[in-house]
Design a protein around this motif. Structure first.
Motif, PDB file in Angstrom:
ATOM      1  N   ALA A  13       0.837  -1.201   0.000  1.00  0.00           N
ATOM      2  CA  ALA A  13       0.000   0.000   0.000  1.00  0.00           C
ATOM      3  C   ALA A  13       0.868   1.247   0.000  1.00  0.00           C
ATOM      4  CB  ALA A  13      -0.906   0.002   1.228  1.00  0.00           C
ATOM      5  N   PRO A  14       0.354   2.340  -0.568  1.00  0.00           N
ATOM      6  CA  PRO A  14       1.085   3.616  -0.481  1.00  0.00           C
ATOM      7  C   PRO A  14       1.301   3.986   0.987  1.00  0.00           C
ATOM      8  CG  PRO A  14      -0.732   3.766  -2.041  1.00  0.00           C
ATOM      9  CD  PRO A  14      -0.879   2.451  -1.323  1.00  0.00           C
ATOM     10  N   GLU A  15       2.373   4.719   1.270  1.00  0.00           N
ATOM     11  CA  GLU A  15       2.743   5.054   2.646  1.00  0.00           C
ATOM     12  C   GLU A  15       1.610   5.669   3.460  1.00  0.00           C
ATOM     13  OE1 GLU A  15       4.319   5.490   6.234  1.00  0.00           O
ATOM     14  OE2 GLU A  15       5.059   4.217   4.635  1.00  0.00           O
ATOM     15  N   PRO A  16       0.836   6.631   2.931  1.00  0.00           N
ATOM     16  CA  PRO A  16      -0.245   7.200   3.766  1.00  0.00           C
ATOM     17  C   PRO A  16      -1.272   6.150   4.205  1.00  0.00           C
ATOM     18  CG  PRO A  16       0.165   8.601   1.871  1.00  0.00           C
ATOM     19  CD  PRO A  16       0.956   7.332   1.648  1.00  0.00           C
ATOM     20  N   ILE A  17      -1.579   5.218   3.322  1.00  0.00           N
ATOM     21  CA  ILE A  17      -2.547   4.171   3.670  1.00  0.00           C
ATOM     22  C   ILE A  17      -1.928   3.181   4.648  1.00  0.00           C
ATOM     23  CG2 ILE A  17      -3.883   2.243   2.747  1.00  0.00           C
ATOM     24  CD1 ILE A  17      -4.389   4.040   0.289  1.00  0.00           C
ATOM     25  N   ALA A  18      -0.673   2.821   4.429  1.00  0.00           N
ATOM     26  CA  ALA A  18       0.018   1.919   5.351  1.00  0.00           C
ATOM     27  C   ALA A  18       0.097   2.540   6.746  1.00  0.00           C
ATOM     28  CB  ALA A  18       1.412   1.595   4.828  1.00  0.00           C
ATOM     29  N   ALA A  19       0.366   3.851   6.822  1.00  0.00           N
ATOM     30  CA  ALA A  19       0.440   4.535   8.122  1.00  0.00           C
ATOM     31  C   ALA A  19      -0.918   4.534   8.811  1.00  0.00           C
ATOM     32  CB  ALA A  19       0.940   5.970   7.937  1.00  0.00           C
ATOM     33  N   TYR A  20      -1.976   4.775   8.054  1.00  0.00           N
ATOM     34  CA  TYR A  20      -3.335   4.762   8.611  1.00  0.00           C
ATOM     35  C   TYR A  20      -3.669   3.377   9.160  1.00  0.00           C
ATOM     36  CZ  TYR A  20      -8.378   5.269   9.055  1.00  0.00           C
ATOM     37  OH  TYR A  20      -9.656   5.290   9.545  1.00  0.00           O
ATOM     38  N   LEU A  21      -3.393   2.340   8.368  1.00  0.00           N
ATOM     39  CA  LEU A  21      -3.709   0.973   8.806  1.00  0.00           C
ATOM     40  C   LEU A  21      -2.881   0.574  10.027  1.00  0.00           C
ATOM     41  CD1 LEU A  21      -4.045  -0.788   5.337  1.00  0.00           C
ATOM     42  CD2 LEU A  21      -5.891  -0.098   6.897  1.00  0.00           C
ATOM     43  N   ALA A  22      -1.620   0.995  10.083  1.00  0.00           N
ATOM     44  CA  ALA A  22      -0.778   0.689  11.248  1.00  0.00           C
ATOM     45  C   ALA A  22      -1.322   1.391  12.487  1.00  0.00           C
ATOM     46  CB  ALA A  22       0.664   1.104  10.989  1.00  0.00           C
ATOM     47  N   ALA A  23      -1.737   2.650  12.342  1.00  0.00           N
ATOM     48  CA  ALA A  23      -2.306   3.387  13.478  1.00  0.00           C
ATOM     49  C   ALA A  23      -3.615   2.760  13.925  1.00  0.00           C
ATOM     50  CB  ALA A  23      -2.519   4.856  13.106  1.00  0.00           C
ATOM     51  N   GLU A  24      -4.419   2.323  12.974  1.00  0.00           N
ATOM     52  CA  GLU A  24      -5.696   1.662  13.300  1.00  0.00           C
ATOM     53  C   GLU A  24      -5.443   0.377  14.065  1.00  0.00           C
ATOM     54  OE1 GLU A  24      -9.467   0.942  13.872  1.00  0.00           O
ATOM     55  OE2 GLU A  24      -8.936   2.705  12.687  1.00  0.00           O
ATOM     56  N   GLU A  25      -4.521  -0.423  13.590  1.00  0.00           N
ATOM     57  CA  GLU A  25      -4.218  -1.694  14.252  1.00  0.00           C
ATOM     58  C   GLU A  25      -3.682  -1.470  15.666  1.00  0.00           C
ATOM     59  OE1 GLU A  25      -2.033  -5.928  13.316  1.00  0.00           O
ATOM     60  OE2 GLU A  25      -1.383  -4.162  12.210  1.00  0.00           O
ATOM     61  N   ALA A  26      -2.877  -0.415  15.850  1.00  0.00           N
ATOM     62  CA  ALA A  26      -2.294  -0.111  17.152  1.00  0.00           C
ATOM     63  C   ALA A  26      -3.263   0.635  18.074  1.00  0.00           C
ATOM     64  CB  ALA A  26      -1.027   0.725  16.968  1.00  0.00           C
ATOM     65  N   LYS A  27      -4.423   0.997  17.544  1.00  0.00           N
ATOM     66  CA  LYS A  27      -5.408   1.796  18.301  1.00  0.00           C
ATOM     67  C   LYS A  27      -4.764   3.089  18.790  1.00  0.00           C
ATOM     68  CE  LYS A  27      -8.797  -1.218  18.202  1.00  0.00           C
ATOM     69  NZ  LYS A  27      -9.603  -1.149  17.021  1.00  0.00           N
ATOM     70  N   ASP A  28      -3.984   3.724  17.905  1.00  0.00           N
ATOM     71  CA  ASP A  28      -3.281   4.962  18.215  1.00  0.00           C
ATOM     72  C   ASP A  28      -4.006   6.116  17.529  1.00  0.00           C
ATOM     73  OD1 ASP A  28      -1.543   7.134  18.455  1.00  0.00           O
ATOM     74  OD2 ASP A  28       0.250   5.913  18.118  1.00  0.00           O
ATOM     75  N   ALA A  29      -4.944   6.732  18.246  1.00  0.00           N
ATOM     76  CA  ALA A  29      -5.780   7.791  17.685  1.00  0.00           C
ATOM     77  C   ALA A  29      -4.958   8.998  17.257  1.00  0.00           C
ATOM     78  CB  ALA A  29      -6.858   8.204  18.686  1.00  0.00           C
ATOM     79  N   ASP A  30      -3.906   9.317  18.003  1.00  0.00           N
ATOM     80  CA  ASP A  30      -3.077  10.465  17.652  1.00  0.00           C
ATOM     81  C   ASP A  30      -2.355  10.222  16.329  1.00  0.00           C
ATOM     82  OD1 ASP A  30      -1.962  13.085  18.281  1.00  0.00           O
ATOM     83  OD2 ASP A  30      -0.080  12.003  18.577  1.00  0.00           O
ATOM     84  N   ALA A  31      -1.747   9.049  16.184  1.00  0.00           N
ATOM     85  CA  ALA A  31      -1.056   8.722  14.933  1.00  0.00           C
ATOM     86  C   ALA A  31      -2.044   8.677  13.773  1.00  0.00           C
ATOM     87  CB  ALA A  31      -0.319   7.398  15.062  1.00  0.00           C
TER      88      ALA A  31
END
Length: 74
Positions: free
Chosen positions: A5-23
């Motif tokens: 996935a493109p970096e912005p989508i990968a970052a969103y999915l990683a933040a979602e998986e980590a339950k990191d609302a700030d990220a």
């Protein structure tokens, strides 16, 4: 195999998986908007608050994407 996935989508999915609302909120532009349940949440702080509230309100399982093909059985 992982999703390429493109970096912005990968970052969103990683933040979602980590339950990191700030990220997750930082995946949006400063004036980015999330529209959910009939309301708009515009900007990093409101998006972060929305995500925290949504994570408290809803329980769900995060699923990883896979590009693996299913084998058909006969």
């Amino acid at each position: 195999m992982t999703l390429d996935a493109p970096e912005p989508i990968a970052a969103y999915l990683a933040a979602e998986e980590a339950k990191d609302a700030d990220a997750l909120s930082r995946c949006f532009t400063e004036d980015g908007t999330v529209h959910d349940e009939g309301r708009d949440h515009r900007g990093h702080d409101p998006i972060c608050q929305w995500k925290q509230a949504a994570d408290e309100k809803y329980r769900y399982t995060f699923c990883r994407w896979s590009t693996r093909k299913r084998m058909e059985t006969t």
